[in-house]
Design an enzyme around this catalytic site. Sequence first.
Site, mmCIF file in Angstrom:
data_model
loop_
_atom_site.group_PDB
_atom_site.id
_atom_site.type_symbol
_atom_site.label_atom_id
_atom_site.label_comp_id
_atom_site.label_asym_id
_atom_site.label_seq_id
_atom_site.Cartn_x
_atom_site.Cartn_y
_atom_site.Cartn_z
ATOM 1 N N ASP A 1 0.777 -1.193 0.028
ATOM 2 C CA ASP A 1 -0.103 0.003 0.142
ATOM 3 C C ASP A 1 0.828 1.355 -0.018
ATOM 4 O O ASP A 1 1.978 1.129 0.172
ATOM 5 C CB ASP A 1 -0.977 0.018 1.347
ATOM 6 C CG ASP A 1 -2.221 0.878 1.142
ATOM 7 O OD1 ASP A 1 -3.235 0.487 1.625
ATOM 8 O OD2 ASP A 1 -2.001 1.771 0.257
HETATM 9 C C1 GLC Z 1 -4.202 4.271 -0.090
HETATM 10 C C2 GLC Z 1 -5.348 3.376 0.134
HETATM 11 C C3 GLC Z 1 -5.641 1.834 -0.788
HETATM 12 C C4 GLC Z 1 -5.340 2.661 -2.246
HETATM 13 C C5 GLC Z 1 -3.919 3.142 -2.362
HETATM 14 C C6 GLC Z 1 -3.394 3.791 -3.764
HETATM 15 O O1 GLC Z 1 -3.661 4.721 0.954
HETATM 16 O O2 GLC Z 1 -5.035 2.634 1.258
HETATM 17 O O3 GLC Z 1 -6.660 1.505 -0.738
HETATM 18 O O4 GLC Z 1 -5.601 1.708 -3.103
HETATM 19 O O5 GLC Z 1 -3.529 4.293 -1.287
HETATM 20 O O6 GLC Z 1 -4.174 5.047 -4.075
#
Ligand code: GLC
Length: 736
Positions: free
Chosen positions: A263
Amino acid sequence: MTKQELRNLLEEMSLEEKIDQMNQLAGGFFTEDSVITGPMAEMGITEENISLTGSVLGLSGAALLKEIQKKYMEKHPHKIPLLFMMDIINGFKTIFPIPLGQGATFEPELSGRLARIAAREASASGLHVTFSPMADLVRDARWGRVMESTGEDPYLNSLFTEAMVKGYQGEDLREEGSIAACVKHFAGYGAPDAGRDYNTVELSSHSLREFYLPAYEAGICAGSALVMTSFNTIEGVPATGNRHLMRKILREEMGFDGVLISDWAAIEEMIFHGYCRNRKDAALRAARAGVDIDMMAGIYSENFRKLVQSGEISMELIDESVMRILELKNKLGLFENPYKDADEQKEKEVILCREHRTLAREAARKSFVLLKNEEILPLDKKKKTAYIGPYTERRNLMGSWSLTGDEKDIATLKEAVMNSALGENAVFCCGSPMLDNDVSLEGFQDCIKEEIPREEQERMLAKAEETARNAEIVVMALGEDRLQSGEATSRADIQIPGIQQELFERVCRVNHQVIVVLFCGRPLDIRKIAEKAKGILVAWLPGTEGAGAITDVLSGDYSPCGKLPMSFPYCVGQVPVHYNEYATGRPHVPGKDKDRFRSKYLDIPNTPLYPFGYGLSYTEFSISPVELSSSSMTRQGQITASVMVRNTGNVKGTETVQMYIHDIAASVVRPVKELKSFLKVTLEPGEEQKVSFAITDRELRFLSENGIWESELGEFEVFIGGSSATENAAVFSLTL
Ligand code: GLC
């Protein structure tokens, strides 16, 4: 490319090329208008890193992505194309109900069709991967990201996750209109302590495996090309560096051989967790856990060369990850066509086309849950009706993750009502601001800081009272703001904003015929509303066609049939609350719950205000006692459990008949009920239908004391009803 050609390419790549294939950058490194969805950090990214990076997130648009890809490919030493990824959570430009609202449809196959539409629109705009579906099981309405899940049940979540993966990916990722799915957030992100986002997750291995892992596994079995790590720890180790979770459970047990992406900056966050000493240590731990792509931490690019030179990381480890990334690009056909479906003309044809809007409206209608109706809905068109509340003229009805949706494509409730048969006797009044003055909110591309002086608020409230006084019926469009749910939006008080509560009270003082259409991204504490409103319709955040769908239901053109995918708590003090709880040694005994030595609260009931699986329609249904084809079965056999469902009302309606099973005694305690199957039946007034469910050994298996999924001999209860609160049951035995 063949597998051998990929291997040859891998061998030709320099170490820098390999390392930067494992690096993902936000679109801002390629243009200035990408969507930033996480905290920006000092990353020390060089121009070389940018020219060799393997993927980009947060950009869309056929022309733009084709231009970026063209320039990038011209410079890349081995012409390895970029992957373009984005959060397409509930639609791309045609925005659907939030996933929690989709869960309320109890129609996974519908969500599969919605995912397909989202993929068609997104791929025409140049995208290759979506960071969806979110398969996190949720039980805590304080956590703002419940809006991205499909609720509290492992079985229901598994069906939706599977359907969405298949919808996004189609039969083949090379197909036009297919994009790669990414099951997230692995694992257990939906169980943060106290419902506070990014907080610690404390789950026993048993609970993790029994409740939280099944939906991720369903998505992986459906062929999800990617999985995303979660921010939280599991058993004290951050998921992103957790080798047991990622190597043993995800890869070995679940058989996932796709791309594992962190993430946003989750690799770096292992330092803040206190698990890694520094960025170099974080790079090492994440690589050893098998994280293939570093999303926006820049840690792999910065440290891998040193780690390879010191021998702390082997080339085999890097090659393993790079090969998976190359294979993903190959499955998408990017080596043959790096632009895939990006096409400006196609974009114009498919985005927000009539077919997509029509399905969005159908999904919105089916997502609504009618919680209360004291013979006030559907509306009597002849009666003067006042529509009051901040949502009457709010245009943005999209969930907060709708990054590319545009409110200009959306009708307000006022416009939809005026465009329907309801408009003839309708008047409208905002009545209050959305939020109290002390609330400020940030979204991904917008933020809110509403400052309405008290005297202006007072004027709005007084006007609303006057409007209500002069109407026969009042429809109040209320709810939390769209930016009060989603990422980083945990709330300790899960009621509607105070100023709206005041508006509701003042309207109810002058008119008792009040219906509330509730907009929310989570179950709310609506006790005070339920005390006075004669009708309550949960609309969630219904998306592009939401307002029209609401008029379809209010007018009676469509009888609501949604069922709660997540319990509405009696109050926040009851949270986390969920239907599939364990009995405890002081179980629920009808009429005994308030005895002294019971598992109870002194000040509130144990049961939620509205339970999982609950939802009314404009008609009524009777469900007969459960009939079993036999009172016992062996593991090789099956029992059929049947009921007669009858529409006892005077309009056509749809009931979701649900089957739950309770294993009365087992080697580990079992939930008091577990959803095992359901069927939606649509019946004309007076019509009845036999509904049968097959019970096989599969429905009786659980994670036993042996740590395997198996059934155990003994007695079981089977419940069949219109919600998880049903007591309509029969007993059978599993025997040798
Ligand atoms: C965010 C979220 C995740 C998302 C990622 C990219 O922090 O936790 O669900 O897909 O970043 O945007």
